[in-house]
Write an enzyme that holds these catalytic residues in place. Structure first.
Site, mmCIF file in Angstrom:
data_model
loop_
_atom_site.group_PDB
_atom_site.id
_atom_site.type_symbol
_atom_site.label_atom_id
_atom_site.label_comp_id
_atom_site.label_asym_id
_atom_site.label_seq_id
_atom_site.Cartn_x
_atom_site.Cartn_y
_atom_site.Cartn_z
ATOM 1 N N GLY A 174 -17.481 -34.322 -16.798
ATOM 2 C CA GLY A 174 -17.240 -35.085 -15.392
ATOM 3 C C GLY A 174 -16.006 -35.902 -15.795
ATOM 4 C CB CYS B 178 -22.041 -46.432 -22.315
ATOM 5 S SG CYS B 178 -21.297 -45.438 -20.850
ATOM 6 C CG ASN C 64 -24.350 -44.121 -13.890
ATOM 7 O OD1 ASN C 64 -23.558 -44.134 -13.122
ATOM 8 N ND2 ASN C 64 -24.224 -44.382 -15.236
#
Ligand code: PLP
Length: 382
Positions: free
Chosen positions: A70, A321, A149
């Site tokens: 992605g 992240c 996300n």
């Protein structure tokens, strides 16, 4: 102790179909560019996968470009459009885009481009007034995610894309988190390009798809041997592409069942969390059926993740992240969530293999970890 995996938005376990296809490929090899039978066999598998992908997304096979991820798809399109433009322009992104959109957009400033970041509201939806103001600036390129996300919030991409195209923009959509969780129809979304990633649907890590309207002028990011019709050079990952080709029709067909399955789990989880006093983020926005982003006091998110891991539950924290970028989630910050609440954020994301027992056990683990004798860390108070 076996662990319960509740981090499907990070990556999904290998799908059984993917395992079968990969097992066959262990004994196969060939470079798709070679003219002999080894190369020809790989090339025909890749083209068959391209057709299956295209059919499942409602596009023509020549619109499908295989990538490695992605991240590569997002970088390719954003930079590729800028490189093909004669003049630098404005690129519009939302404040909650994935770093693989935000960072390449930021890199365009080196070419003289301007980045216009659109605000989101307290629920994580694109803020309409700021959106209209951004379009009034006549951007050349707009990149919006289909689903976030972290919060799972689904943006009305079809409507936003129509408005952006009316304003003269080329529109890209990062649909990485939507695949397998929402229906994905390129024409219905009305965008010029769409990014997908294989490992979010049970393919191995290392393969993605960029769907592009053939009328768009863009320059490839990876130049070299001219694979993928000159649009993405580099020897094709035949095994991973074949896996994706096998999975794509299954994902399209089973998506409604998977969504219904995870929605029931999400409801049970969120009822349990609400009764325990958790703060649910984006509770009033349209969301993915598999994602719950919430905060509980007592620990910061990272410590919740470690404590839950010791109890046998794999979840994510809210920091961007996690390990690489500590600090509160950029998404929650953009939503105006106070830093002291955002720092305790935890994300649970489920998939087709998650069952109701896992959710019940997870809630029980939360209860155990909230016992005063289990709080090894100074309590976080809001
Ligand atoms: N876009 C979104 C919304 C994502 O969630 C992710 C990965 O988590 C990506 C892009 C990057 O995809 P990949 O991991 O395949 O590079």
């Amino acid at each position: 102790m076996s662990a319960v995996y509740l981090d499907w938005n990070a990556t999904a376990p290998l799908h059984p179909i993917a395992r079968e296809v990969l097992a066959q490929w262990l004994d196969r090899f060939g470079n798709a560019s070679s003219r002999h039978r080894f190369g020809e066999a790989v090339r025909s598998e890749i083209e068959a996968a391209r057709h299956r992908l295209a059919e499942s997304l409602g596009v023509m096979p020549n619109q499908v470009v295989f990538t490695s991820s992605g991240t590569e798809g997002n970088n390719t399109f954003i930079k590729g459009v800028a490189w093909a433009e004669r003049q630098p322009g404005t690129v519009v992104v939302s404040a909650i885009e994935h770093p693989s959109v935000r960072e390449p957009a930021q890199q365009l400033t080196r070419l003289g481009w301007r980045v216009r970041t659109v605000a989101v509201d307290s629920q994580g939806r694109i803020e309409p007034t700021d959106w209209a103001a951004a379009l009034a600036e006549r951007p050349r390129l707009v990149s919006l995610m289909l689903a976030n996300n972290e919060t799972g919030v689904v943006q009305p991409v079809a409507e936003l894309a129509r408005e952006a195209r009316q304003a003269g923009a080329i529109v890209h959509c990062d649909a990485v988190q939507g695949w397998g969780k929402l229906p994905i129809d390129f024409a219905a979304l009305g965008v010029d390009a769409l990014t997908l990633s294989g490992h979010k649907i049970g393919a191995p890590i290392g393969v993605g798809v960029l769907v592009i309207d053939r009328r768009i002028d863009w320059a490839p990011l990876l130049a070299g041997g001219g694979q993928e019709g000159g649009r993405r050079s580099g020897t094709e990952n035949g095994a991973a592409i074949a896996t994706l080709g096998a999975l794509a029709p299954i994902v399209a067909e089973q998506q409604p069942q998977w969504a219904a399955h995870t929605l029931a789990l999400q409801q049970a989880l969120e009822e349990g969390l609400t009764s325990r006093g958790a703060t649910l983020f984006s509770a009033h926005a349209p969301r993915l059926p598999n994602t719950t982003f919430f905060a509980l006091p007592e620990r910061i998110g990272e410590n919740w993740v470690l404590a839950l891991d010791r109890e046998g539950f794999a979840v994510a924290s809210g920091s961007a992240c996690s390990s690489t970028h500590p600090g509160p989630s950029a998404t929650l910050t953009a939503m105006g969530v106070p830093a002291e609440v955002a720092q305790s954020a935890i994300r649970v994301s489920t998939g087709w293999a998650t069952d109701a027992a896992a959710i019940a056990a997870f809630l029980a683990a939360i209860d155990r970890l909230r016992q005063p004798d289990r709080l090894h860390y100074r309590a976080v108070t809001w």
